[in-house]
Design a protein around this motif. Structure first.
Motif, mmCIF file in Angstrom:
data_model
loop_
_atom_site.group_PDB
_atom_site.id
_atom_site.type_symbol
_atom_site.label_atom_id
_atom_site.label_comp_id
_atom_site.label_asym_id
_atom_site.label_seq_id
_atom_site.Cartn_x
_atom_site.Cartn_y
_atom_site.Cartn_z
ATOM 1 N N SER A 224 2.089 1.536 -3.061
ATOM 2 C CA SER A 224 1.217 2.015 -4.312
ATOM 3 C C SER A 224 1.453 3.758 -4.297
ATOM 4 O O SER A 224 1.084 4.369 -5.154
ATOM 5 C CB SER A 224 0.282 1.316 -4.117
ATOM 6 O OG SER A 224 0.506 -0.202 -4.079
ATOM 7 N N ALA A 225 1.271 4.037 -2.893
ATOM 8 C CA ALA A 225 0.905 5.254 -2.937
ATOM 9 C C ALA A 225 2.123 6.645 -2.741
ATOM 10 O O ALA A 225 1.812 7.230 -3.868
ATOM 11 C CB ALA A 225 0.284 5.859 -1.067
ATOM 12 N N PHE A 226 3.701 6.134 -3.145
ATOM 13 C CA PHE A 226 4.760 6.865 -2.850
ATOM 14 C C PHE A 226 5.396 6.409 -4.164
ATOM 15 O O PHE A 226 5.889 7.659 -4.043
ATOM 16 C CB PHE A 226 5.304 7.438 -1.308
ATOM 17 C CG PHE A 226 6.141 8.586 -1.327
ATOM 18 C CD1 PHE A 226 5.657 9.860 -1.639
ATOM 19 C CD2 PHE A 226 7.576 8.427 -1.901
ATOM 20 C CE1 PHE A 226 6.384 10.489 -1.388
ATOM 21 C CE2 PHE A 226 8.277 8.889 -2.016
ATOM 22 C CZ PHE A 226 7.979 10.487 -2.083
ATOM 23 N N ALA B 240 9.458 4.565 -0.480
ATOM 24 C CA ALA B 240 8.635 5.181 0.450
ATOM 25 C C ALA B 240 9.084 4.630 2.099
ATOM 26 O O ALA B 240 9.025 5.558 3.118
ATOM 27 C CB ALA B 240 7.192 4.190 -0.130
ATOM 28 N N LEU C 153 0.986 -1.724 0.151
ATOM 29 C CA LEU C 153 -0.028 0.145 -0.445
ATOM 30 C C LEU C 153 1.065 1.307 -0.062
ATOM 31 O O LEU C 153 0.615 2.049 -0.767
ATOM 32 C CB LEU C 153 -1.203 -0.327 0.868
ATOM 33 C CG LEU C 153 -2.475 -1.328 1.012
ATOM 34 C CD1 LEU C 153 -3.271 -0.908 2.301
ATOM 35 C CD2 LEU C 153 -2.796 -0.057 0.206
ATOM 36 N N ALA C 154 1.766 1.448 0.473
ATOM 37 C CA ALA C 154 2.519 2.174 1.099
ATOM 38 C C ALA C 154 3.222 2.456 -0.276
ATOM 39 O O ALA C 154 3.477 3.628 -0.391
ATOM 40 C CB ALA C 154 4.108 2.268 2.254
#
Lengths: 429, 429
Positions: free
Chosen positions: A71-73, A77, A68-69
């Motif tokens: 994919s977010a950044f 990340a 998730l992290a």
């Protein structure tokens, strides 16, 4: 305690009634498994211990959070404060769940998060180093009869942001807690019942070691034996924390089946060789025609170090024309492409003529504190391999370890032959 | 601010450059949706606001965590400190992820957890009440140009344990933050673009209201309109926080499509009736042959209150023999079986002859601050229903609401007839 402290064992007397128990991801992967963990904890209490438990995230959970992290950044990340805020929730959930299960069994228990202790670290997010663990409240809770369930892997920096310890983090936080609590012992529960003389998938006759020294365990861990994380063993050694490795799948109670990791002086059984460890994730690089003049090796290895490539097993040999040398070294397979591009960039500076890479290699190591004062161990190793027709490509040694590089097709043969030769087989009794 | 404070609007001047934006679970259910949220936040910044975002857990995540906690402890987990430790991680993850996405877009942003503010509550785990929000660091961060991403729904108690606000929690923490920051406005982003005159699934001609008063919104929320949580509307009303309800699925930017919730005095358009709200989760209980003597009603309703059953729409009527009365009341369908068993236990004390229950009933309400000073609204409502052949079973009223109980098969017919009768249709223009 300071993780980076310059050694010095804890000054205070060890409190043998305090026990730290650490459970990894597979041991807490479901509520059923957490039930089993609770029974281990209750058995510890029944045996008279004040128990501090250190838990990992449920298996798979950290991967999900990292995805998730990322994919977010994006891939960078992992060094962000927010990454740690996301990823640390895995251990938080397990700590809460284990406390709930214990409470359901009528055991006073509470969870402790990094910020609640606090568990102080530096601010290197995703790879923090422990500065200090305040165990005043935690100690009070233990003395009051509560089970303390600490979320592993996490701390806070000076600004109160959540940090995580990075690779090797969960075993390390358990050992650090044991040091900070002056605990009599730290038990590391995992999915195997101890440390083995070799990988049982390769050597069916491998046997569990009852005892092993910190030094040997440290070599094994850094060679890739997955049972304990290198960093945690180093920390335990520095502070002399007695460690046990045991299975969370076994029956709860005072188990007699485990491996104790302790100082060399305390080990009763003297063995020359304790374990044979294979590592397949190796690669070899040969630089041919390197000018034989001062500073060239330094240039090569400085460039690789700057790219964070760790080098092992360096051999320098005269080439036929004798005006140049051939340089051969090994590294982790995953670092090979970086090393190749670093060296290609510097080709004209270094002045080598050719670069060769080989991934079909494996490192086989024998480890034992006993070899330190027994000559002939290396000779026996080479003789054993030679008698099986196995060619040794490179060699590296330390006081308690000899590693050889062999063609990877010989890995199993070499490991089994050495395991037999040094008398590590399970006795048939 | 204190959630339970006895009213009194904020004394300090509102800071119109501060905006609180709240995004619910469906608005942050994936990284793609969080990207969209980030664009709303960036639009807010571009419009000159200092933005404090309040986020829920990703849709489905809270349910997953509640299931884990319930499997660990059983149904009573929801009042435990450890339950909150587990469940609060959902919002923590979202806060970290949104901060990462904003940072990837080059926006300075950081997450704030309940304990980092701190967001102080009482210790009623799973259903905590807000005591005080310390916004000193948060305010500094906003003034320094950072987007503050606050994990909704969570706080800490005096002992530093994590708490959650319980039902209605995430909207409530957004409103509370707006109060504590003296923010000019609190925007609640959801999956619809505002508050409607009725449920569009029943009344296709229902239209979005541009404005609605706190009082009307409070009635609608407590009658089951899901768009805003009752508790948050009450809090906003008490402190006079301007609220907007708008869609997170729309294009980012200064949207003209939303419903503004504001004080009655500020509303331009004067309507008699603002909305028609159906509620199907009702049940009716009839107690026949209740002795007509003092204290009997008190005995009945005290017993039900002790069992936490909320009673609505009470009617007492003389029975044929005139020595006894019939008592009829409505309650939430989910409370029916508890109510029945409480009343069965007390049958001999109360002395009734028979108990009847009917779940095939629905409550239909018209809401409007305008009916307060306009006579004839009730008459128009009853006439409208009567002309459709709909029998009214019970009635209850407040200053700004009239509710009638009807047989549930008439729900849609009643709602559509009232929606037409009070002129709430979308104009064809």
């Amino acid at each position: 305690m300071r993780e980076e402290a310059s050694a010095a064992a804890a000054l205070t007397t060890r409190r043998d009634d305090r026990l730290v128990m650490k459970f990894g991801g597979t041991s807490v992967k479901s509520i059923d498994r957490i039930e089993r963990v609770a029974r281990h904890v209750m058995a510890g209490r029944a045996a008279g211990y004040k128990v501090c438990v250190n838990v990992s995230a449920m298996a798979g959970e950290t991967d999900r959070l990292v995805d998730l992290a990322t994919s977010a950044f994006g891939n960078k990340a992992a060094r962000m404060a927010e990454y740690d805020t996301v990823v640390s929730t895995g251990e938080q959930v397990t700590a809460g769940l284990l406390s709930l299960v214990l409470q359901r069994h009528g055991i006073a228990a509470r969870s402790w998060l990094g910020w609640q202790l606090p568990f102080q670290t530096d601010a290197r997010h995703g790879a923090a180093t422990i500065h200090e663990i305040d165990t005043s409240s935690l100690g009070d809770s233990l003395e009051a009869g509560e089970v303390a369930v600490v979320a592993g892997f996490q701390g806070i920096d000076e600004e109160g942001r959540i940090t995580t310890l990075g690779r090797g983090g969960s075993d390390t936080s358990a050992v650090a807690l044991a040091i900070a609590l002056n605990a009599g012992r730290c038990d590391i529960y995992t999915d195997v019942d101890g440390v083995y003389t070799s990988d049982p998938r390769i050597v069916p006759s491998a046997r569990r070691l009852d005892q092993i020294s910190y030094e040997e365990m440290l070599e094994m861990a850094s060679l890739g034996a997955k049972v304990l994380q290198t960093r945690s063993v180093g920390l335990a050694m520095r502070y002399g924390v007695p460690l046990r490795v045991l299975s969370s799948l076994g029956e709860p109670g005072e188990s007699k089946v485990f491996t104790q990791i302790m100082s060399e002086q305390e080990i009763m059984e003297r063995r020359v060789v304790s374990a044979v460890v294979p590592s397949r994730s190796e690669a070899r690089v040969d630089l041919l025609g390197v000018p034989d003049k001062p500073g060239v090796s330094a240039m090569i290895f400085t460039a690789l170090a700057a790219a964070k490539v760790n080098i092992d097993m360096i051999i320098q040999s005269q080439s036929r024309d004798s005006a140049s040398v051939n340089l051969s070294f090994t590294l982790k397979e995953q670092d090979l492409s970086i090393a190749q591009s670093v060296l290609a960039e510097r080709k004209s500076d270094i002045g080598y003529t050719e670069i060769l890479a080989d991934q079909n290699v494996a490192k086989v190591s024998i480890i034992g504190v006993g070899m330190n004062d027994r000559s002939g161990v290396a000779a026996q190793m080479f003789e054993t391999l030679s008698s099986r027709g196995i060619n040794i490509l490179n060699i590296s040694t330390s006081e308690i370890k000899i590693s050889v590089l062999v063609s990877s097709e010989y890995t199993e043969l070499a490991v089994r032959a050495l395991h037999d030769s040094f008398g590590l087989r399970q006795s048939s009794a």
